[in-house]
Design a protein around this motif. Sequence first.
Motif: not given
Length: 209
Positions: A58-63, A141-146, A37-41
Motif C-alpha cells: 500500500w502507499a499513502v500520501r504523507w499529507a 493505493v494498493r496492489t491487486d490481491d489476485d 499513485p502508480e509511480h509510488a507503488l
Amino acid sequence: MTHTPSPDTQWPRWEVFKQDAPGKPHQAIGSVHAGDPEHALHTARNVFVRRPAAVSLWAVRWADLLTATPEELTTTPAVLDTSGESGTYHVGIKRTSKRSMTFVDLVGTVEAHGPGDALRLAREQHPDALTWLVFPESAVVRTDDDHGTVESWFAPAVDKTYKQQQAYGVIGRHVGELKRAGRMPGRVNEEPHVGDQKVYDHPHDTVKP
C-alpha cells in the motif's frame, strides 16, 4: 540582501505499507517520493521488496496521514480537532521502540468524522501505544490481491535470497588467511603489516621535499 528560499521541487512523499503474508498486518516500512499513485507503488516495490516475504503493498500520501505520540497530544491536544472527511480510517500503532525497521503495524479500522476523531478513537482503543497513525481508506493505493498480480509483483524477489556475510567464501577465505598470517589489524584504523613493514604506504606519510 534578501534570501529567497528555493521552491520544493521534490515529488510528493508517500508512506509505504508492506504485508509479508496473508493474514499478517500491513506494516509501515518507509517512504518514497513519487509523482502519482502508480509511480509510488512501483518505486516502493523496487526499494522495499528485496526479500521473498511480500504479498501486498500500500502507499499513502504523507499529507493524508495524521500521527501523534502521547507526548504530542499532551502538548498540542488540538490535533484531535483536525477536520476532514467522514468515513473509514485505518489505524496504525507503534507498540515498542525495539523494532527500528518498522514504524507502525496496521491494527484495524474505525468509523470517524475526520482524522482528528479517528486519532481519538485510536487512542481510546490502544491507550498503551507509543504512536498512533490514521489515514482514510480513500487515500490508499494498493496492489491487486489476485494471484496473477501477486506473482508478477513479488515472485521475482523469491530468487533474491539473502546471504550472511560468511556465505561469501572468497571474503571468508581471505580473512582467514590474513588472521593465520597475523596480518589482521587489531583496530579499524590500524593498517596491516608484514612484520615491521606496512602492506602499503599511507599517502599522508609521504615526506614532501
